[in-house]
Design a protein around this motif. Structure first.
Motif, mmCIF file in Angstrom:
data_model
loop_
_atom_site.group_PDB
_atom_site.id
_atom_site.type_symbol
_atom_site.label_atom_id
_atom_site.label_comp_id
_atom_site.label_asym_id
_atom_site.label_seq_id
_atom_site.Cartn_x
_atom_site.Cartn_y
_atom_site.Cartn_z
ATOM 1 N N LYS A 32 0.869 -1.175 0.000
ATOM 2 C CA LYS A 32 0.000 0.000 0.000
ATOM 3 C C LYS A 32 0.904 1.223 0.000
ATOM 4 O O LYS A 32 1.837 1.313 0.796
ATOM 5 C CB LYS A 32 -0.918 0.009 1.213
ATOM 6 C CG LYS A 32 -1.948 -1.103 1.158
ATOM 7 C CD LYS A 32 -2.920 -1.025 2.304
ATOM 8 C CE LYS A 32 -3.935 -2.161 2.189
ATOM 9 N NZ LYS A 32 -4.933 -2.105 3.252
ATOM 10 N N SER A 34 1.003 5.468 0.037
ATOM 11 C CA SER A 34 0.220 6.669 0.327
ATOM 12 C C SER A 34 1.149 7.843 0.591
ATOM 13 O O SER A 34 2.338 7.673 0.835
ATOM 14 C CB SER A 34 -0.702 6.452 1.532
ATOM 15 O OG SER A 34 0.053 6.233 2.696
ATOM 16 N N LEU A 39 -5.163 8.051 4.098
ATOM 17 C CA LEU A 39 -5.953 7.006 3.444
ATOM 18 C C LEU A 39 -6.576 7.467 2.131
ATOM 19 O O LEU A 39 -6.813 6.660 1.239
ATOM 20 C CB LEU A 39 -7.036 6.490 4.387
ATOM 21 C CG LEU A 39 -6.536 5.704 5.600
ATOM 22 C CD1 LEU A 39 -7.704 5.308 6.497
ATOM 23 C CD2 LEU A 39 -5.755 4.478 5.176
ATOM 24 N N GLN A 42 -4.235 6.624 -0.703
ATOM 25 C CA GLN A 42 -3.720 5.252 -0.705
ATOM 26 C C GLN A 42 -4.015 4.525 -2.007
ATOM 27 O O GLN A 42 -5.123 4.558 -2.518
ATOM 28 C CB GLN A 42 -4.330 4.478 0.458
ATOM 29 C CG GLN A 42 -3.772 3.083 0.615
ATOM 30 C CD GLN A 42 -4.226 2.469 1.909
ATOM 31 O OE1 GLN A 42 -3.688 2.790 2.951
ATOM 32 N NE2 GLN A 42 -5.220 1.610 1.841
ATOM 33 N N ASN A 43 -2.998 3.860 -2.537
ATOM 34 C CA ASN A 43 -3.115 2.967 -3.682
ATOM 35 C C ASN A 43 -2.580 1.611 -3.262
ATOM 36 O O ASN A 43 -1.633 1.527 -2.471
ATOM 37 C CB ASN A 43 -2.290 3.480 -4.871
ATOM 38 C CG ASN A 43 -2.948 4.634 -5.571
ATOM 39 O OD1 ASN A 43 -3.908 4.440 -6.295
ATOM 40 N ND2 ASN A 43 -2.453 5.844 -5.343
ATOM 41 N N THR A 44 -3.146 0.548 -3.802
ATOM 42 C CA THR A 44 -2.744 -0.810 -3.439
ATOM 43 C C THR A 44 -2.298 -1.574 -4.672
ATOM 44 O O THR A 44 -3.001 -1.579 -5.688
ATOM 45 C CB THR A 44 -3.911 -1.553 -2.765
ATOM 46 O OG1 THR A 44 -4.336 -0.801 -1.624
ATOM 47 C CG2 THR A 44 -3.495 -2.939 -2.311
#
Length: 87
Positions: A32, A34, A39, A42-44
């Motif tokens: 994750k 960021s 949040l 945030q990219n996953t």
């Protein structure tokens, strides 16, 4: 306010600790990314199913940041690694 585009490519990780070793399970890792742990930014990455403790993602995240933040070095990038449970 002027903005700049910040592009981060998370290619891979190497020699991560095998936290699943105790359970004799395969390690499947995702990350994750960021800005400062926010949040909303945030990219996953996808889960790497092959690399075990050396995962490969080649994942790109793009952020828009203020020019002043870039100049004053206020941008903090947070990368967290997570192990996904497998059966």
């Amino acid at each position: 306010m002027e903005c700049r585009e910040l592009e981060i490519t998370l290619i891979s990780a190497q020699n991560l600790e095998n936290v699943r070793n105790f359970f004799k399970k395969r390690v499947r890792v995702h990350a994750k990314i960021s800005l400062g742990g926010n949040l909303r930014t945030q990219n996953t990455t996808p889960v790497d199913k092959e690399g075990q403790t050396n995962p490969v993602w080649n994942f790109t995240a793009v952020y828009t940041v203020g020019k002043n933040a870039v100049k004053s070095h206020e941008i903090k990038l947070l990368i967290q690694f997570f192990c996904v449970r497998t059966s």
